[in-house]
Design an enzyme around this catalytic site. Sequence first.
Site, PDB file in Angstrom:
ATOM      1  N   ALA A  54       0.851  -1.193   0.000  1.00 42.35           N
ATOM      2  CA  ALA A  54       0.000   0.000   0.000  1.00 42.35           C
ATOM      3  C   ALA A  54       0.880   1.234   0.000  1.00 42.35           C
ATOM      4  CB  ALA A  54      -0.905   0.002   1.229  1.00 42.35           C
ATOM      5  N   VAL A  69       0.876   3.602   1.886  1.00 42.08           N
ATOM      6  CA  VAL A  69       1.233   4.081   3.220  1.00 42.08           C
ATOM      7  C   VAL A  69       2.359   3.265   3.850  1.00 42.08           C
ATOM      8  CG1 VAL A  69      -1.032   5.077   3.679  1.00 42.08           C
ATOM      9  CG2 VAL A  69      -0.571   2.711   4.331  1.00 42.08           C
ATOM     10  N   TYR A  70       2.722   2.144   3.254  1.00 39.96           N
ATOM     11  CA  TYR A  70       3.834   1.354   3.786  1.00 39.96           C
ATOM     12  C   TYR A  70       5.133   2.048   3.409  1.00 39.96           C
ATOM     13  CZ  TYR A  70       0.430  -2.511   4.130  1.00 39.96           C
ATOM     14  OH  TYR A  70      -0.651  -3.316   4.408  1.00 39.96           O
ATOM     15  N   SER A  71       5.827   2.563   4.403  1.00 43.07           N
ATOM     16  CA  SER A  71       7.066   3.339   4.201  1.00 43.07           C
ATOM     17  C   SER A  71       6.836   4.479   3.203  1.00 43.07           C
ATOM     18  CB  SER A  71       8.218   2.455   3.727  1.00 43.07           C
ATOM     19  OG  SER A  71       8.621   1.572   4.736  1.00 43.07           O
TER      20      SER A  71
END
Length: 89
Positions: free
Chosen positions: A64, A66-68
């Site tokens: 996604a 928003v991951y890192s």
Amino acid sequence: MNYVKLGNTGMRVSRICLGCMSYGKPQVAPWPDMLNWPWTLTEADSRPFIQRALELGVNFFDTANVYSIGESEAVLGRASAILPGVTSW
């Protein structure tokens, strides 16, 4: 590997999904002092997991933006471009 239909899409995906939340950078811009994920694997450290998943027939990856802060998606994309076993996404 066992595969199942993904809803009504006609796509067949592996029953096993590789979660990619831990792939990326421990600290990311624009908030390097605020966001710190010490459990995050670097791109080089994540590569063997992605490679093994592909070797086993996994074609379902959880990632996604928003991951890192999107780096997880970039890591998976770069790995898929150079690792054998990827025919299409």
